[in-house]
Design a protein around this motif. Structure first.
Motif, mmCIF file in Angstrom:
data_model
loop_
_atom_site.group_PDB
_atom_site.id
_atom_site.type_symbol
_atom_site.label_atom_id
_atom_site.label_comp_id
_atom_site.label_asym_id
_atom_site.label_seq_id
_atom_site.Cartn_x
_atom_site.Cartn_y
_atom_site.Cartn_z
ATOM 1 N N GLN A 1 -0.968 -6.923 -9.739
ATOM 2 C CA GLN A 1 -2.234 -6.197 -9.773
ATOM 3 C C GLN A 1 -2.029 -4.783 -9.244
ATOM 4 O OE1 GLN A 1 -3.821 -8.615 -11.862
ATOM 5 N NE2 GLN A 1 -5.463 -7.393 -10.940
ATOM 6 N N LEU A 2 -2.741 -3.829 -9.822
ATOM 7 C CA LEU A 2 -2.685 -2.436 -9.400
ATOM 8 C C LEU A 2 -4.106 -1.931 -9.198
ATOM 9 C CD1 LEU A 2 -0.994 0.194 -8.960
ATOM 10 C CD2 LEU A 2 -1.358 0.661 -11.408
ATOM 11 N N ASP A 3 -4.420 -1.479 -7.967
ATOM 12 C CA ASP A 3 -5.754 -0.982 -7.657
ATOM 13 C C ASP A 3 -5.650 0.286 -6.820
ATOM 14 O OD1 ASP A 3 -7.600 -2.924 -8.833
ATOM 15 O OD2 ASP A 3 -6.672 -4.352 -7.465
ATOM 16 N N VAL A 4 -6.769 0.971 -6.706
ATOM 17 C CA VAL A 4 -6.858 2.216 -5.944
ATOM 18 C C VAL A 4 -7.816 2.014 -4.786
ATOM 19 C CG1 VAL A 4 -7.437 4.659 -6.034
ATOM 20 C CG2 VAL A 4 -6.434 3.559 -8.040
ATOM 21 N N LEU A 5 -7.407 2.406 -3.578
ATOM 22 C CA LEU A 5 -8.265 2.280 -2.406
ATOM 23 C C LEU A 5 -9.214 3.469 -2.310
ATOM 24 C CD1 LEU A 5 -5.659 1.022 0.228
ATOM 25 C CD2 LEU A 5 -7.329 -0.329 -1.070
ATOM 26 N N GLY A 6 -10.469 3.192 -1.952
ATOM 27 C CA GLY A 6 -11.467 4.241 -1.813
ATOM 28 C C GLY A 6 -11.217 5.123 -0.615
ATOM 29 N N ARG A 7 -11.553 6.391 -0.759
ATOM 30 C CA ARG A 7 -11.380 7.325 0.353
ATOM 31 C C ARG A 7 -12.323 6.992 1.508
ATOM 32 N NH1 ARG A 7 -9.443 12.248 0.190
ATOM 33 N NH2 ARG A 7 -11.281 13.065 1.247
ATOM 34 N N LYS A 8 -13.584 6.729 1.198
ATOM 35 C CA LYS A 8 -14.580 6.507 2.240
ATOM 36 C C LYS A 8 -15.264 5.156 2.117
ATOM 37 C CE LYS A 8 -15.578 11.469 2.429
ATOM 38 N NZ LYS A 8 -16.606 12.517 2.254
ATOM 39 N N VAL B 1 0.877 -1.174 0.000
ATOM 40 C CA VAL B 1 0.000 0.000 0.000
ATOM 41 C C VAL B 1 0.908 1.215 0.000
ATOM 42 C CG1 VAL B 1 -1.715 1.315 1.300
ATOM 43 C CG2 VAL B 1 -1.872 -1.180 1.207
ATOM 44 N N ILE B 2 0.781 2.055 -1.036
ATOM 45 C CA ILE B 2 1.673 3.205 -1.183
ATOM 46 C C ILE B 2 0.869 4.426 -1.606
ATOM 47 C CG2 ILE B 2 2.257 2.526 -3.565
ATOM 48 C CD1 ILE B 2 5.065 3.727 -3.057
ATOM 49 N N GLU B 3 1.270 5.574 -1.091
ATOM 50 C CA GLU B 3 0.527 6.800 -1.359
ATOM 51 C C GLU B 3 0.678 7.271 -2.807
ATOM 52 O OE1 GLU B 3 -0.291 10.780 1.046
ATOM 53 O OE2 GLU B 3 1.821 10.644 0.467
ATOM 54 N N ALA B 4 -0.437 7.694 -3.401
ATOM 55 C CA ALA B 4 -0.464 8.445 -4.661
ATOM 56 C C ALA B 4 -1.452 9.579 -4.415
ATOM 57 C CB ALA B 4 -0.883 7.561 -5.828
ATOM 58 N N ASN B 5 -1.000 10.623 -3.747
ATOM 59 C CA ASN B 5 -1.906 11.625 -3.183
ATOM 60 C C ASN B 5 -2.496 12.578 -4.204
ATOM 61 O OD1 ASN B 5 -1.793 14.718 -1.890
ATOM 62 N ND2 ASN B 5 -2.940 13.228 -0.660
ATOM 63 N N HIS B 6 -1.659 13.057 -5.143
ATOM 64 C CA HIS B 6 -2.131 14.145 -6.000
ATOM 65 C C HIS B 6 -1.508 14.089 -7.388
ATOM 66 C CE1 HIS B 6 1.632 15.609 -4.158
ATOM 67 N NE2 HIS B 6 1.804 16.284 -5.284
ATOM 68 N N ASN C 1 -7.444 17.145 -5.643
ATOM 69 C CA ASN C 1 -6.301 17.234 -6.548
ATOM 70 C C ASN C 1 -5.936 15.907 -7.204
ATOM 71 O OD1 ASN C 1 -5.755 20.043 -5.799
ATOM 72 N ND2 ASN C 1 -5.165 19.174 -3.820
ATOM 73 N N ASN C 2 -6.897 15.003 -7.284
ATOM 74 C CA ASN C 2 -6.619 13.704 -7.880
ATOM 75 C C ASN C 2 -7.936 13.055 -8.279
ATOM 76 O OD1 ASN C 2 -4.992 11.651 -8.806
ATOM 77 N ND2 ASN C 2 -4.053 11.199 -6.834
ATOM 78 N N HIS C 3 -7.814 11.936 -8.951
ATOM 79 C CA HIS C 3 -8.969 11.124 -9.310
ATOM 80 C C HIS C 3 -8.479 9.685 -9.402
ATOM 81 C CE1 HIS C 3 -12.068 9.229 -11.821
ATOM 82 N NE2 HIS C 3 -12.878 10.146 -11.314
ATOM 83 N N PRO C 4 -9.249 8.720 -8.927
ATOM 84 C CA PRO C 4 -8.759 7.333 -8.918
ATOM 85 C C PRO C 4 -8.259 6.849 -10.280
ATOM 86 C CG PRO C 4 -10.740 7.492 -7.599
ATOM 87 C CD PRO C 4 -10.567 8.835 -8.254
ATOM 88 N N GLU C 5 -8.998 7.132 -11.343
ATOM 89 C CA GLU C 5 -8.577 6.652 -12.656
ATOM 90 C C GLU C 5 -7.329 7.380 -13.149
ATOM 91 O OE1 GLU C 5 -8.861 3.925 -15.768
ATOM 92 O OE2 GLU C 5 -9.703 4.018 -13.751
ATOM 93 N N LEU C 6 -7.213 8.661 -12.833
ATOM 94 C CA LEU C 6 -6.019 9.424 -13.197
ATOM 95 C C LEU C 6 -4.789 8.865 -12.470
ATOM 96 C CD1 LEU C 6 -4.542 11.794 -14.516
ATOM 97 C CD2 LEU C 6 -5.316 13.231 -12.595
#
Length: 266
Positions: free
Chosen positions: A251-258, A166-171, A225-230
Motif C-alpha cells: 500500500q502507498l499513502d500520503v500523510l496529511g500535513r495537519k 514512513v519516508i519523506e517525499a518533500n517536494h 512545492n508539492n501536492h499529495p496526489e502529485l
C-alpha cells in the motif's frame, strides 16, 4: 502494533506507535500538548499511555513541545547527544526537558525501550544531528526516515528490512525550482543535507523495496512545492517502471500535513 500520524510537515511533526499491550511511543513532538490531548481523546486513547519519546532532530517543527510534553507526563526523551544539545539551545523550545528525563542513544546501536526494540541510524540533514528509527514490536518492523537530504548506503538496509515505512517525499523539483522561494532556500532544500524530492523517494523505493514491505507512507510534504496526489503519482510511476505496483505489492499513502491519520493496524 498500531500507528497514527498526528501531523507531518513544517507546521509540526508527531507520530505514535502503540503495542498490543497498550504501551505508547511517540516519535517527535512538534505539535502542542493541548492539540495532542484532543487528538488522543478523539481516538478514544489517553496521552498517559505514552511512556517514551524518540526525537529525530532538533528543528522546531519536530521538537517545539518536547519540554512541556516530557515535563507534564514524566516522559523520558531518547535521542543523540548532539540532538539533545540542539534542543537545549533551541529558543523555540520554551520549556526544556527535565535533566532526569534525558536519555542518550548512539547511532547504530539497538536498545530496548519498553515494549519496543529501537535501532537508530544517521540521516543527512542540516540540523545539529539527525537520525531515523527502526522500531520492532509485536512481530513487525516499522521504520521512519524524515527530513532526508539524501538516502545513504547506511539507510538502505533499514528500508529493506521494514514491513512498514514512513519516508519523506518533500517536494516536486520543478515546482520548487520555478516557485517563489529565494535562491538560497532552494539550494538548501536540494542539497545533500536538505529534503528528499518525490522522484528521489520513488527511486529509493524502487531500488530497496522487498516483498516484506506491506505499507509505505509519504511524509513531510511541502505546502508550497508539492501536492499529495502529485507525490503519490510520481512515486507510483517510478515504481511501475521496475514492476512494482502500489496497491498490489504494498500500500502507498500520503500523510496529511495537519490532519491526523486514522488508527492504522500494523
Amino acid at each position: 502494533m498500531k500507528f497514527i500520524s498526528f501531523g507531518s510537515g513544517s507546521s509540526g511533526n508527531c507520530y505514535g506507535l502503540f503495542t498490543s499491550s497498550g504501551e505508547g511511543l511517540l516519535i517527535d513532538a512538534g505539535i502542542g500538548v493541548r492539540t495532542l490531548k484532543k487528538h488522543f481523546r478523539n481516538y478514544g486513547l489517553s496521552l498517559a499511555s505514552v511512556r517514551h519519546v524518540l526525537i529525530t532532530h532538533d528543528h522546531a517543527d519536530h521538537v517545539k513541545c518536547i519540554g512541556s510534553l516530557s515535563h507534564d507526563y514524566n516522559l523520558p526523551v531518547y535521542t543523540t547527544q548532539l540532538v539533545h544539545e540542539g534542543i537545549f539551545d533551541n529558543y523555540c523550545v520554551n520549556r526544556k526537558i527535565p535533566r532526569d528525563l534525558v536519555r542518550m542513544i548512539h547511532k547504530g546501536e539497538t536498545l530496548q525501550v519498553g515494549d519496543f526494540q529501537v535501532t537508530s541510524f544517521c540521516v543527512p540533514h542540516d540540523s545539529r544531528d539527525c537520525v531515523g528509527y527502526s522500531v520492532k514490536a509485536d512481530g513487525v518492523t516499522f521504520c521512519i526516515m524524515t527530513d532526508v537530504g539524501a538516502v545513504t548506503d547506511e539507510m538502505k538496509p533499514f528500508i529493506r528490512s521494514a514491513n512498514y515505512l514512513v519516508i519523506e517525499a518533500n517536494h516536486d523539483k520543478e515546482m520548487l525550482l520555478n516557485g517563489p522561494y529565494p535562491e538560497h532556500l532552494k539550494r538548501r532544500i536540494v542539497s545533500g543535507n536538505g529534503h528528499l524530492s518525490n522522484s528521489a523517494c520513488g527511486e529509493t523505493l524502487a531500488e530497496n523495496a522487498t516483498p516484506a514491505l506491506r505499507h509505505v507512507w509519504l511524509c513531510h510534504l511541502s505546502e508550497e512545492n508539492n501536492h499529495p496526489e502529485l507525490a503519490r503519482k510520481t512515486v507510483e510511476s517510478i515504481l511501475r517502471t521496475v514492476g512494482i505496483v502500489p496497491g498490489v505489492d504494498f500500500q502507498l499513502d500520503v500523510l496529511g500535513r495537519k490532519t491526523p491519520s486514522e488508527v492504522i493496524e500494523l
